[in-house]
Structure formats: C-alpha cells, structure tokens
Design an enzyme around this catalytic site. Sequence first.
Site, PDB file in Angstrom:
ATOM      1  N   ILE A  13       6.327   2.206  -6.052  1.00 15.82           N
ATOM      2  CA  ILE A  13       5.866   2.363  -4.473  1.00 15.82           C
ATOM      3  C   ILE A  13       5.001   4.361  -5.226  1.00 15.82           C
ATOM      4  O   ILE A  13       5.741   5.301  -4.418  1.00 15.82           O
ATOM      5  CB  ILE A  13       6.256   2.349  -3.279  1.00 15.82           C
ATOM      6  N   ASP A  73       1.512  13.508  -8.091  1.00 16.63           N
ATOM      7  CA  ASP A  73       0.700  13.637  -6.769  1.00 16.63           C
ATOM      8  C   ASP A  73      -0.960  12.913  -7.647  1.00 16.63           C
ATOM      9  O   ASP A  73      -1.165  13.128  -8.702  1.00 16.63           O
ATOM     10  CB  ASP A  73      -0.262  14.861  -6.650  1.00 16.63           C
ATOM     11  N   ASN A 100      -0.482   2.880  -2.342  1.00 16.36           N
ATOM     12  CA  ASN A 100      -0.261   2.867  -0.312  1.00 16.36           C
ATOM     13  C   ASN A 100      -0.162   4.578  -0.043  1.00 16.36           C
ATOM     14  O   ASN A 100      -0.797   4.971   0.537  1.00 16.36           O
ATOM     15  CB  ASN A 100       1.470   3.175  -0.488  1.00 16.36           C
ATOM     16  N   TYR A 166     -13.543   8.439   5.203  1.00 10.78           N
ATOM     17  CA  TYR A 166     -12.184   7.344   5.732  1.00 10.78           C
ATOM     18  C   TYR A 166     -12.706   5.906   5.081  1.00 10.78           C
ATOM     19  O   TYR A 166     -11.825   5.857   4.443  1.00 10.78           O
ATOM     20  CB  TYR A 166     -11.193   8.446   6.500  1.00 10.78           C
ATOM     21  N   LYS A 170     -11.995   3.773   1.870  1.00  9.20           N
ATOM     22  CA  LYS A 170     -10.839   2.116   2.463  1.00  9.20           C
ATOM     23  C   LYS A 170     -12.298   1.341   1.454  1.00  9.20           C
ATOM     24  O   LYS A 170     -11.466  -0.527   0.501  1.00  9.20           O
ATOM     25  CB  LYS A 170     -10.750   1.647   3.525  1.00  9.20           C
ATOM     26  N   VAL A 199      -1.251   2.285  13.314  1.00 11.54           N
ATOM     27  CA  VAL A 199       0.229   3.370  12.905  1.00 11.54           C
ATOM     28  C   VAL A 199       0.617   3.918  13.209  1.00 11.54           C
ATOM     29  O   VAL A 199       0.207   5.218  12.718  1.00 11.54           O
ATOM     30  CB  VAL A 199       0.312   2.448  11.197  1.00 11.54           C
TER      31      VAL A 199
HETATM   32  C1  8X3 Z   1      -5.675   4.319   9.216  1.00 13.84           C
HETATM   33  C2  8X3 Z   1      -6.492   3.218  10.757  1.00 13.84           C
HETATM   34  O1  8X3 Z   1      -7.146   2.548  13.438  1.00 13.84           O
HETATM   35  O2  8X3 Z   1      -5.495   4.715  12.454  1.00 13.84           O
HETATM   36  O3  8X3 Z   1      -5.891   3.704   8.273  1.00 13.84           O
HETATM   37  O4  8X3 Z   1      -7.949   4.657  11.889  1.00 13.84           O
HETATM   38  S1  8X3 Z   1      -6.774   3.707  12.061  1.00 13.84           S
END
Ligand code: 8X3
Length: 265
Positions: A13, A73, A100, A166, A170, A199
Amino acid sequence: MSSDFSTRPTALITGASAGIGQATARWFWERGWNLVLWARRIDRLEELKRHLEQDHRAAGTGTGACIAIAEVDVRDRASVESAYGLLPEAWKPVQLLLNNAGLSQGLNAVHESDPEDVDRVLDTNIKGLLNVTRVVVPDMKKAGRGQVLHVSSTSGKETYPGGGVYCASKFGVEAIAKSMRQELLPFGVKVGTVSPGMVDTEFSLVRFKGDAERARSVYDGLEPLHAEDVAEVIGFMATRPDHVQIADILVMPKAQAGSGMVHRT
Ligand code: 8X3
C-alpha cells in the site's frame, strides 16, 4: 518470520501513513494479511506498525503476519526501486498492489494553475503511480497472479470548476487502469479502480495547504465518507474469488450525487 508466511497474502500500500491507505492497512491486517507499507512520513508508519502489532498482542489474535515499512516518495524513482528491491523475495509477488498515494493542490481555474502545484499533482498521481506499477507488476505477471487497484475518484469521472488538473490526473489514472487490464488479461493479473467521492481525510487540508478552516468547510452540513468506508470497499474488491474481476467501484457519501453536487443541511 512464521512458517506459514508465504501462504498468506501480502498487500503493498502506498500513501499508507494516513487516510484511506492507513485504514486499508488496518483492514487487511485484521484479516491476517502481510503488509508492505510505503509513505514519505516514516515516523507515522513506525507508529502505525507499532499500533497494529500491539492490537494483535492485546487481543491475543496474533496471526503470524508481518509488516514491512519503508520511507518512499513515489515521485522518486530511485526510492521506489530501492524499497521494492530490498523487500525479501519471499514477499513477492505481492497479492495486491494498492496505488493509493495521491493528492490535490489548490482549487484554481486551469489558466490560473500554479505550475508547482501542477508538477506535484501530476508527478505524484500519475508518474508516481507508474513508478510503483513498473517495479511491482513484472513479478505478478511472471507468477500469473495478483491484483492492482488504483485509487481514483469521482474526479476521474467528471470535472468541476477549479478541479481541472486534479481531474486530469484521475482521468489519467482511469486510462492507465483500463490499458493495464487489457495488457495483463493474458497473464492472470486483475486491475481495477476504486473511485471515492468526499472522504474525511487529510485530502482537503493538503489541497488547501494547511488552511484547516477552509478544509473543514468542505464537509460542512454533510457526513462525508470515512476512510474506513473506502477501506471496506477495497477489501471487498481484493477478496473476491479468483475468477471475479471488479473493474471499478464508485462510492460516495449519501449526501453527494457527483463531483461538486452535494446536499448540505
Ligand atoms: C476527491 C473527491 O469530491 O473530495 O478525490 O473532490 S472530492
């Protein structure tokens, strides 16, 4: 090392010192898996290792499982290669790689993005994930078994204003996962993503660079997911029968219906 060491599964992990990584480490530990935990904050990993081992001792439920920690890192290719290289052969191939480690920085429009933030996000979320994948997967492929799970996000499905970089990272993770699933199809290695919405972790604190009030306000008026909720999903994905491959699980709090779409009370 206990005699049944090699018969128990091992989870590697990244970003294991906090949040989803840490909760997932605990989930697997409680079910007797060996753990390889990597993070930049080695002091936090040492503390986590101590706690996990103590919990087993206190409960008298020691399973003989082992924990290996390393200061890594993921952006630093040499540190990734050396940590994996130092892992004894008996631990390889790991049954599960959980990519992760990841973060967001700022909430700026794309044309106003800070180049240093951009580097940090793409270097960690994309290039770091690739660094780890490149060293771990060949042993899985050789053995004809194993599973790679990347932590994606609702932001890997939809964009929102200020989230461009961001989200790009993703969306990139999702593309990498899909390609890997195709590439590894003949070799018995499963690949998937888990895509959480909001989260309650250090995510917002890191995004807003330590501004605790701004970070807290992200979750005002709603109950976000907790790291343990996501750990359960990851645990479920990793413990299906061998013939079952879960490609993706999108998981949000009840109060969220998509990126930026939340119901606050
Ligand atoms: C984070 C999702 O909804 O907090 O990966 O931007 S959010």
